[in-house]
Design a protein around this motif. Structure first.
Motif, PDB file in Angstrom:
ATOM      1  N   PHE A 204      26.352  31.741 -22.604  1.00  0.00           N
ATOM      2  CA  PHE A 204      26.985  32.834 -21.869  1.00  0.00           C
ATOM      3  C   PHE A 204      28.401  32.446 -21.450  1.00  0.00           C
ATOM      4  CE2 PHE A 204      27.955  35.029 -17.877  1.00  0.00           C
ATOM      5  CZ  PHE A 204      27.644  36.347 -18.176  1.00  0.00           C
ATOM      6  N   CYS A 205      28.552  31.237 -20.928  1.00  0.00           N
ATOM      7  CA  CYS A 205      29.859  30.778 -20.460  1.00  0.00           C
ATOM      8  C   CYS A 205      30.843  30.617 -21.610  1.00  0.00           C
ATOM      9  CB  CYS A 205      29.710  29.467 -19.698  1.00  0.00           C
ATOM     10  SG  CYS A 205      28.894  29.663 -18.099  1.00  0.00           S
ATOM     11  N   ALA A 206      30.364  30.106 -22.732  1.00  0.00           N
ATOM     12  CA  ALA A 206      31.245  29.954 -23.890  1.00  0.00           C
ATOM     13  C   ALA A 206      31.744  31.305 -24.367  1.00  0.00           C
ATOM     14  CB  ALA A 206      30.505  29.224 -25.012  1.00  0.00           C
ATOM     15  N   ARG A 207      30.877  32.304 -24.298  1.00  0.00           N
ATOM     16  CA  ARG A 207      31.242  33.638 -24.756  1.00  0.00           C
ATOM     17  C   ARG A 207      32.263  34.292 -23.831  1.00  0.00           C
ATOM     18  NH1 ARG A 207      26.432  35.164 -25.380  1.00  0.00           N
ATOM     19  NH2 ARG A 207      26.075  36.510 -23.565  1.00  0.00           N
ATOM     20  N   HIS A 208      32.195  33.966 -22.533  1.00  0.00           N
ATOM     21  CA  HIS A 208      33.054  34.653 -21.568  1.00  0.00           C
ATOM     22  C   HIS A 208      34.120  33.741 -20.954  1.00  0.00           C
ATOM     23  CE1 HIS A 208      30.667  38.324 -21.655  1.00  0.00           C
ATOM     24  NE2 HIS A 208      29.575  37.593 -21.545  1.00  0.00           N
ATOM     25  N   GLY A 209      34.226  32.511 -21.441  1.00  0.00           N
ATOM     26  CA  GLY A 209      35.256  31.618 -20.927  1.00  0.00           C
ATOM     27  C   GLY A 209      35.028  31.177 -19.498  1.00  0.00           C
ATOM     28  N   LEU A 210      33.779  30.834 -19.154  1.00  0.00           N
ATOM     29  CA  LEU A 210      33.422  30.448 -17.796  1.00  0.00           C
ATOM     30  C   LEU A 210      32.854  29.036 -17.780  1.00  0.00           C
ATOM     31  CD1 LEU A 210      31.674  33.782 -16.739  1.00  0.00           C
ATOM     32  CD2 LEU A 210      33.981  33.044 -16.130  1.00  0.00           C
ATOM     33  N   HIS A 211      32.656  28.508 -16.566  1.00  0.00           N
ATOM     34  CA  HIS A 211      32.092  27.176 -16.374  1.00  0.00           C
ATOM     35  C   HIS A 211      30.673  27.298 -15.828  1.00  0.00           C
ATOM     36  CE1 HIS A 211      31.599  23.005 -15.240  1.00  0.00           C
ATOM     37  NE2 HIS A 211      31.434  23.349 -13.964  1.00  0.00           N
ATOM     38  N   ALA A 212      29.748  26.553 -16.389  1.00  0.00           N
ATOM     39  CA  ALA A 212      28.346  26.583 -15.950  1.00  0.00           C
ATOM     40  C   ALA A 212      28.027  25.357 -15.112  1.00  0.00           C
ATOM     41  CB  ALA A 212      27.417  26.644 -17.151  1.00  0.00           C
ATOM     42  N   VAL A 213      27.130  25.538 -14.136  1.00  0.00           N
ATOM     43  CA  VAL A 213      26.635  24.413 -13.343  1.00  0.00           C
ATOM     44  C   VAL A 213      25.116  24.361 -13.456  1.00  0.00           C
ATOM     45  CG1 VAL A 213      28.541  24.393 -11.703  1.00  0.00           C
ATOM     46  CG2 VAL A 213      26.555  25.852 -11.256  1.00  0.00           C
ATOM     47  N   SER A 214      24.569  23.194 -13.195  1.00  0.00           N
ATOM     48  CA  SER A 214      23.119  23.018 -13.214  1.00  0.00           C
ATOM     49  C   SER A 214      22.769  21.833 -12.327  1.00  0.00           C
ATOM     50  CB  SER A 214      22.615  22.787 -14.650  1.00  0.00           C
ATOM     51  OG  SER A 214      23.201  21.619 -15.201  1.00  0.00           O
ATOM     52  N   GLY A 215      21.482  21.662 -12.062  1.00  0.00           N
ATOM     53  CA  GLY A 215      21.023  20.512 -11.282  1.00  0.00           C
ATOM     54  C   GLY A 215      21.642  20.445  -9.901  1.00  0.00           C
ATOM     55  N   HIS A 216      22.070  19.228  -9.519  1.00  0.00           N
ATOM     56  CA  HIS A 216      22.634  19.016  -8.180  1.00  0.00           C
ATOM     57  C   HIS A 216      23.951  19.750  -7.986  1.00  0.00           C
ATOM     58  CE1 HIS A 216      19.553  16.133  -7.196  1.00  0.00           C
ATOM     59  NE2 HIS A 216      19.858  15.367  -8.238  1.00  0.00           N
ATOM     60  N   ALA A 217      24.619  20.103  -9.063  1.00  0.00           N
ATOM     61  CA  ALA A 217      25.913  20.779  -8.946  1.00  0.00           C
ATOM     62  C   ALA A 217      25.766  22.207  -8.428  1.00  0.00           C
ATOM     63  CB  ALA A 217      26.621  20.784 -10.298  1.00  0.00           C
ATOM     64  N   VAL A 218      24.559  22.760  -8.486  1.00  0.00           N
ATOM     65  CA  VAL A 218      24.353  24.140  -8.028  1.00  0.00           C
ATOM     66  C   VAL A 218      24.627  24.256  -6.535  1.00  0.00           C
ATOM     67  CG1 VAL A 218      22.672  25.988  -7.737  1.00  0.00           C
ATOM     68  CG2 VAL A 218      22.721  24.673  -9.864  1.00  0.00           C
ATOM     69  N   ALA A 219      24.102  23.316  -5.744  1.00  0.00           N
ATOM     70  CA  ALA A 219      24.313  23.368  -4.290  1.00  0.00           C
ATOM     71  C   ALA A 219      25.794  23.245  -3.953  1.00  0.00           C
ATOM     72  CB  ALA A 219      23.514  22.269  -3.607  1.00  0.00           C
ATOM     73  N   ALA A 220      26.492  22.377  -4.671  1.00  0.00           N
ATOM     74  CA  ALA A 220      27.931  22.230  -4.430  1.00  0.00           C
ATOM     75  C   ALA A 220      28.668  23.523  -4.753  1.00  0.00           C
ATOM     76  CB  ALA A 220      28.479  21.070  -5.265  1.00  0.00           C
ATOM     77  N   ALA A 221      28.306  24.154  -5.877  1.00  0.00           N
ATOM     78  CA  ALA A 221      28.953  25.410  -6.261  1.00  0.00           C
ATOM     79  C   ALA A 221      28.655  26.508  -5.241  1.00  0.00           C
ATOM     80  CB  ALA A 221      28.487  25.830  -7.650  1.00  0.00           C
ATOM     81  N   ALA A 222      27.413  26.540  -4.742  1.00  0.00           N
ATOM     82  CA  ALA A 222      27.051  27.545  -3.740  1.00  0.00           C
ATOM     83  C   ALA A 222      27.834  27.344  -2.451  1.00  0.00           C
ATOM     84  CB  ALA A 222      25.553  27.493  -3.467  1.00  0.00           C
TER      85      ALA A 222
END
Length: 411
Positions: A204-222
């Motif tokens: 999805f991110c590659a298609r729309h030029g966005l950055h994805a997060v997962s794991g522990h990075a989710v809390a930081a992004a939130a």
């Protein structure tokens, strides 16, 4: 006969809708199909409704009544009129929202792929989609692209004055996430991070030029986000108070700019938008300092009144179109079914040829286009057949079928 079992935001609370989409609805479908007299079914499940459309004979009616649970039962022309109104956006939280037409089309396509869509169901769903186009062309309803996400962003604007500087965490990567992304970008939002609870965020991110997060990075992004938009189809709660329990990571932001409130600092307010059903966000999130939760119930309370004249015109078109389905079991019904079966046989033969010659992705796209074209092609003759039958000219239609297609008169 055509039957519709329906529960929506207009007739049921969101707790009931959440139960239906979360498990009791599919179980009810299985119970219904286990009985006799059900020839086919199409399920329409969205964030604001759960509906089962059935092609059933009269012997099944009592059983359907007994096991329908919390759903309302509509039949015949009333069921058709309801589907037409739903497809036109007249039954949506935001009147005229465009996403529902795509959801109806996907429900029909799924029924056709799985074989659960009988000619009667194909006919009424195709006619509903054709009527939706007529409503839009005649009244303009739906042309302005109102939608739940756009209404939610409007409501959030009392907290956010400049969307161009907002940081957003978008939770979900499905079709509705694309609509959410479009609505955000229309407001000038560029700092958008994506989290896919299902792990499909990279594509999805590659298609729309966005950055994805997962794991522990989710809390930081939130913690760094001003707005969190949840539109995933996950049946589980994916945003809980625990996500905001930690302190902010060390960043260039000062403590006063930290999105999570801390003693001795200024709280920065942010908004969590939950468009999921079942809900994606634990309601207890609203108790976290500095967070405002906009869920479907809150959004519904602020839904604008529709433009009455436009809605009245649209409803009149819907009533006229649905009247063609008043007597689907009547004398003209078998003739229309025979025509649709004739076209369906030709369509399936062509689809088999397409799948032999092209790769799976190209074949899927061709199938969607051909099925759509077949529905559009059959809409006019279906309506005309009922008009002729109602004026005593049924034999003209039957003679025309035989002369043009070689279809014998149905028994």
């Amino acid at each position: 006969m055509l039957l519709c079992l329906t529960a929506s935001h207009r007739t049921h609370d969101f707790a009931t809708l959440e139960q239906l989409t979360g498990g009791t609805g599919p179980e009810l479908v299985e119970t219904l199909l286990a009985g006799d007299g059900i020839a086919g079914n199409i399920v329409l499940s969205t964030c604001n409704r759960f509906e089962i459309y059935l092609d059933a004979d009269s012997s099944a009616l009592d059983a359907v009544q007994r096991c329908r649970g919390p759903l309302r039962l509509l039949r015949g022309e009333e069921a058709a009129r309801h589907l037409f109104a739903v497809t036109a956006g007249l039954e949506s939280v935001v009147i005229g929202e465009p996403e529902i037409a795509g959801q109806v089309r996907r429900a029909l396509n799924h029924g056709e792929r799985t074989g659960s869509a009988t000619p009667l169901l194909q006919r009424v769903f195709s006619d509903a989609l054709a009527t939706r186009r007529a409503v839009r062309e005649s009244t303009g309803l739906g042309a302005a692209r109102p939608s739940l996400i756009r209404l939610a962003l409007d409501l959030a604007s009392h907290r956010i004055t400049d969307w161009t500087g907002v940081k957003v965490l978008l939770v979900g990567t499905g079709r509705y996430a694309t609509a959410c992304l479009e609505a955000l970008r229309d407001r000038g939002v560029s700092a958008i991070t994506v989290w896919s609870p299902s792990g499909r965020g990279q594509e999805f991110c590659a298609r729309h030029g966005l950055h994805a997060v997962s794991g522990h990075a989710v809390a930081a992004a939130a913690s760094l986000s001003d707005v969190i938009v949840c539109c995933t189809t996950s049946p589980e709660l994916v945003i809980t108070p625990e996500l905001f329990a930690g302190t902010c990571p060390v960043t260039a932001h000062s403590a006063a700019q930290c999105p999570v409130g801390h003693p001795g600092t200024d709280e920065r307010h942010r908004v969590v938008i939950d468009l999921g059903l079942p809900r994606n966000v634990d309601p207890l999130v609203s108790e976290v300092a500095g967070i405002e939760l906009l869920d479907l119930e809150a959004i519904k309370l602020h839904a604008p009144l529709q433009h009455l004249a436009v809605a009245d015109d649209a409803e009149a078109l819907v009533r006229r179109a649905a009247a063609a389905h008043a007597e689907d079991a009547g004398p003209i019904g078998p003739a229309v079914a025979a025509l649709r079966a004739h076209v369906s046989d030709a369509l399936e033969a062509e689809l088999a040829r397409v799948r032999r010659r092209y790769d799976a992705d190209s074949a899927d796209k061709a199938e969607a286009a051909l099925r759509h074209f077949a529905g559009v092609l059959l809409h006019g003759p279906s309506v005309r057949a009922r008009e002729l039958a109602s004026s005593g000219r049924r034999d003209e239609f039957l003679d025309g079928l035989h002369a043009v297609f070689g279809i014998e008169r149905p028994a």
